[in-house]
Write an enzyme that holds these catalytic residues in place. Structure first.
Site, short mmCIF file in Angstrom:
data_model
loop_
_atom_site.label_atom_id
_atom_site.label_comp_id
_atom_site.label_asym_id
_atom_site.label_seq_id
_atom_site.Cartn_x
_atom_site.Cartn_y
_atom_site.Cartn_z
N CYS A 2 27.91 -25.69 -4.47
CA CYS A 2 27.29 -24.84 -5.48
C CYS A 2 27.22 -25.59 -6.81
CB CYS A 2 28.01 -23.53 -5.71
SG CYS A 2 28.18 -22.53 -4.24
N ARG A 27 24.72 -30.37 -4.51
CA ARG A 27 25.93 -29.58 -4.36
C ARG A 27 25.72 -28.35 -3.49
NH1 ARG A 27 29.74 -30.89 -8.07
NH2 ARG A 27 30.76 -28.91 -7.72
N TRP A 75 25.66 -23.15 -1.96
CA TRP A 75 26.05 -23.64 -0.63
C TRP A 75 26.88 -22.50 -0.03
CZ3 TRP A 75 30.57 -24.78 2.12
CH2 TRP A 75 30.41 -25.59 3.24
N ASN A 101 31.19 -21.00 -8.60
CA ASN A 101 31.42 -22.05 -7.61
C ASN A 101 32.90 -21.99 -7.27
OD1 ASN A 101 31.75 -25.65 -7.95
ND2 ASN A 101 31.67 -24.44 -6.12
N GLY A 102 33.21 -21.87 -5.98
CA GLY A 102 34.61 -21.77 -5.57
C GLY A 102 34.77 -20.64 -4.58
N GLU A 485 32.94 -45.00 10.06
CA GLU A 485 32.01 -44.74 8.95
C GLU A 485 30.56 -44.86 9.41
OE1 GLU A 485 32.19 -43.33 6.28
OE2 GLU A 485 30.50 -43.99 5.07
N LYS A 489 27.89 -41.78 9.19
CA LYS A 489 26.64 -41.94 8.43
C LYS A 489 25.47 -41.50 9.29
CE LYS A 489 27.51 -42.19 5.40
NZ LYS A 489 28.53 -42.07 4.41
N GLU A 492 25.56 -37.53 10.20
CA GLU A 492 25.39 -36.57 9.11
C GLU A 492 23.96 -36.52 8.58
OE1 GLU A 492 27.62 -37.22 5.45
OE2 GLU A 492 27.57 -39.36 5.77
N HIS A 508 39.37 -44.87 28.60
CA HIS A 508 40.33 -43.79 28.87
C HIS A 508 39.63 -42.44 28.88
CE1 HIS A 508 43.70 -46.52 28.90
NE2 HIS A 508 43.16 -47.11 27.83
N LYS A 607 27.69 -32.18 -1.47
CA LYS A 607 28.29 -33.42 -1.94
C LYS A 607 29.77 -33.28 -2.30
CE LYS A 607 27.90 -37.69 -3.41
NZ LYS A 607 27.88 -38.67 -2.32
C1 F6R Z 1 30.09 -38.60 3.92
C2 F6R Z 1 30.68 -38.08 2.70
C3 F6R Z 1 31.87 -37.21 2.84
C4 F6R Z 1 32.86 -37.46 1.69
C5 F6R Z 1 34.00 -36.44 1.74
C6 F6R Z 1 35.02 -36.68 0.67
O1 F6R Z 1 28.98 -39.39 3.64
O2 F6R Z 1 30.22 -38.32 1.63
O3 F6R Z 1 32.50 -37.37 4.07
O4 F6R Z 1 33.34 -38.76 1.78
O5 F6R Z 1 33.48 -35.15 1.62
O6 F6R Z 1 34.44 -36.55 -0.60
P1 F6R Z 1 35.10 -37.17 -1.88
O7 F6R Z 1 35.10 -38.64 -1.72
O8 F6R Z 1 34.26 -36.69 -3.01
O9 F6R Z 1 36.51 -36.64 -1.92
#
Ligand code: F6R
Length: 612
Positions: A2, A27, A75, A101-102, A485, A489, A492, A508, A607
């Site tokens: 949000c 957000r 969100w 937000n929260g 990672e 990537k 997502e 396994h 984000k």
């Molecule tokens: C994936 C991504 C998320 C963040 C995670 C932690 O591309 O961006 O997995 O890495 O939500 O976020 P931060 O780093 O802001 O604590």
């Protein structure tokens, strides 16, 4: 999670709020809304869907005239995306409007109490209870009322509140969700993040937990929950507005991938001393003497998502270079598992946003147990940056694409610096080895640049896998960390199912999923493990897999066993993640683009994850 924007001043508020929200859509983007004071009353407009819908129905804000207002991009947590669940929420008379937000954790009991008092609810949100509580307690003094309401609320909040009978004021409050206040000649602003108001001002105040701000067009006052006025210093944001714009790139993600050489340079170079024959890593922010660093017996790294993956790399690198035992935990697990933190251990939390709820909770849990916490954080002034005992900033600048790229790369750089610092003070690295590592570290930005130059080749390859059902990533040691990672990537942003496996673990169970043509991305950058990886590649190929290998230039044998090879330039085995991630990011990006996905704003994600 949000985004909030509020404005009060000389200009039309709606267009400023829409513009600010457009910078915060990362957000949350399932609905949006605004409440504007039109000179007589509060007028509210909300719409399910992207911000564009709200822009269209208000003709860019024209249909909501007025010089003060609050806006929100959502969100969804409580209640599906819908017009009714979109913010702002108001009391029945429409004289009090709230954006939030929260999460209000005790909203069910509060809602019941308010319903018993005759209040009816139009949404399924936790936020609406705030609007009714404010209405219930309001006797003409907004500040007093807000404090009373917040005393009854459990959970997290960043709030923007308007009272129709106090038209010259916007109220804001925060606890465990980010909120900043900005000031310029045009007026005053509230926002969840700096990019929303950067076009108008660089002068900001970072609100502290359980603080309330009153914005009055030209001046701003801050209060504690005891209604005492609090003196606050403003800070100056030193990025330019372009940093938060696409600058001609098709997507923020592409732009941010291309910013990685600079990000590494910015994160590394201020901390590398290499002058007049003297070579060292200088991390003043650590605030620890060499003796204190030597006394560290164990490190716990705690983070979420990609930051956790940077932590997994950190474990390998710190253990290899500095010979310190490292445990890595997902923050959401760490906080509830009553972790055993023994004397002499140090906790490192890693977070791009500095606001991730679970990571913040892990930090607080560790501090409460008396342990020193170092934050590796990107967003200046964020909660984690402020609450950690020390903060090592990753100078990646604003990261807008939901999927992290440059901040992740900067996090890797930060853990390399720490590992080398620990190794140095503990006397583990000989001068010659330290100098060689330093030289390799300095080469990383140029080497990343080189790899980014391969984008067309990777794009052509990616286009062959737009219809893939499953894609596996395998690696050993540090290459397992990079597989995690690479796989995240891809899934997502492209919505293709993907898993990452420690290569030796495939047989396994998971190998049963390999079919004719399944793509397996095999990362093999550790010379000591080349032969082991070759065996694992041969195993999946025998089951029909198509193998894309990411390996070192010297490892030409890989060409014989895999179907497609991407080579990374030579570096120290501890630093290969910084290079191997580039083709994996490009691959994920081009698969997502080829599938027509909204790369910067993948579905269901946000984000900054400020809820548990
Ligand atoms: C994936 C991504 C998320 C963040 C995670 C932690 O591309 O961006 O997995 O890495 O939500 O976020 P931060 O780093 O802001 O604590």
């Amino acid at each position: 999670m949000c985004g909030i924007v509020g404005y009060i001043g000389k200009e039309q508020a709606a267009s400023i709020i829409l513009d600010g929200l457009s910078k915060l859509e990362y957000r949350g983007y399932d609905s949006a809304g605004m409440a504007i004071f039109d000179g007589e009353k509060l007028r509210t407009k909300k719409a399910i869907g992207r911000l564009k819908v709200l822009e269209n129905i208000t003709r860019g804000g024209e249909t909501l005239p007025g010089c003060s207002g609050i806006g929100h991009t959502r969100w969804a947590t409580h209640g599906a995306p819908s017009d009714k669940n979109a913010h702002p929420h108001t009391n029945a008379a429409g004289t009090i409007a709230v954006v939030h937000n929260g999460i209000i954790e005790n909203y069910i009991s509060l809602k019941k109490k308010m319903a018993d008092k005759g209040y009816s609810f139009v949404s399924e949100t936790d936020t609406e209870v705030l609007a009714h509580l404010l209405d219930y307690y309001y006797k003409g003094n907004p500040l007093e009322t807000i404090i009373r309401v917040l005393q009854r609320v459990e959970g997290s909040y960043a709030l923007g509140i308007l009272f129709a009978d106090h038209p010259g004021e916007i109220y804001a409050a925060r606890k465990d969700s980010p909120l900043i206040v900005g000031q310029s000649a045009l007026g005053c602003f509230i926002a969840s993040d700096v990019p929303a108001i950067l076009k108008y001002t660089r002068t900001v105040y970072y609100m502290d937990n359980q603080e309330i701000a009153v914005l009055r067009g030209e001046n701003i006052s801050f209060y504690s929950m005891d209604e005492e006025e609090v003196a606050k210093e403003s800070a100056t944001v030193d990025w330019d507005a372009d940093a938060a714009e696409k600058a001609g790139y098709e997507h923020f993600m592409l732009k941010e991938m291309y910013e990685q050489p600079r990000t590494l340079e910015d994160t590394l170079s201020p901390r590398i001393l290499d002058k007049d024959g003297e070579k060292d890593i200088v991390i003043e922010e650590l605030n620890m003497t060499a003796e204190e660093l030597r006394a560290v017996r164990k490190i716990h790294i705690v983070a979420c998502g990609s930051a956790y993956h940077a932590g997994v790399t950190g474990k390998y690198v710190l253990e290899e270079l500095a010979r310190i035992p490292v445990e890595v935990d997902l923050a959401s697990e760490f906080r509830y598992r009553n972790p055993l933190l023994e004397e002499g251990c140090m906790v490192i939390v890693i977070s791009q946003s500095g606001e991730t709820a679970d990571t913040l909770a892990a930090l607080r849990e560790s501090k409460a147990k008396g342990f020193r916490v170092l934050g590796i954080v990107n967003v200046v002034g964020s909660s984690i940056a402020r609450e950690a005992d020390a903060c090592l900033y990753t100078w990646a600048g604003p990261e807008i694409a939901v999927a992290t790229t440059k901040a992740y790369s900067a996090q890797l750089a930060a853990v390399y610096l720490l590992a080398m610092k620990f190794a140095r003070v503990r006397g583990i690295l000989a001068d010659r080895d330290f100098a060689a590592l330093l030289a390799d570290l300095k080469c990383l930005p140029d080497q990343i640049e080189l790899l980014l130059g391969q984008k067309q080749k990777i794009q052509r390859f990616a286009n062959r896998y737009l219809g893939a059902r499953d894609i596996f990533f395998i690696g050993r040691g540090i290459d397992y960390a990079i597989s995690l990672e690479g796989s995240l990537k891809l899934k997502e942003i492209s919505y293709i199912h993907s898993e990452a496996y420690a290569a030796g673990e495939m047989k396994h169970g998971t190998i049963s999923l390999i079919e004719d043509g399944t793509l397996v991305v095999a990362v093999s950058t550790q010379p000591a493990l080349y032969q082991k990886m070759i065996s694992n590649i041969v195993e999946v190929k025998a089951r029909g897999a198509f193998v894309m290998a990411v390996t070192n230039e010297e490892n030409r044998e890989m060409q014989k066993v895999s179907d497609y090879c991407v080579y990374i330039p030579e570096t120290h085995p501890c630093f290969t993640n910084s290079l191997a991630i580039i083709p994996l990011q490009l691959f994920a990006y081009y698969v997502a683009v080829g599938r027509g996905c909204d790369v910067d704003k993948p579905k269901n994600l946000a984000k900054s994850v400020t809820v548990e």
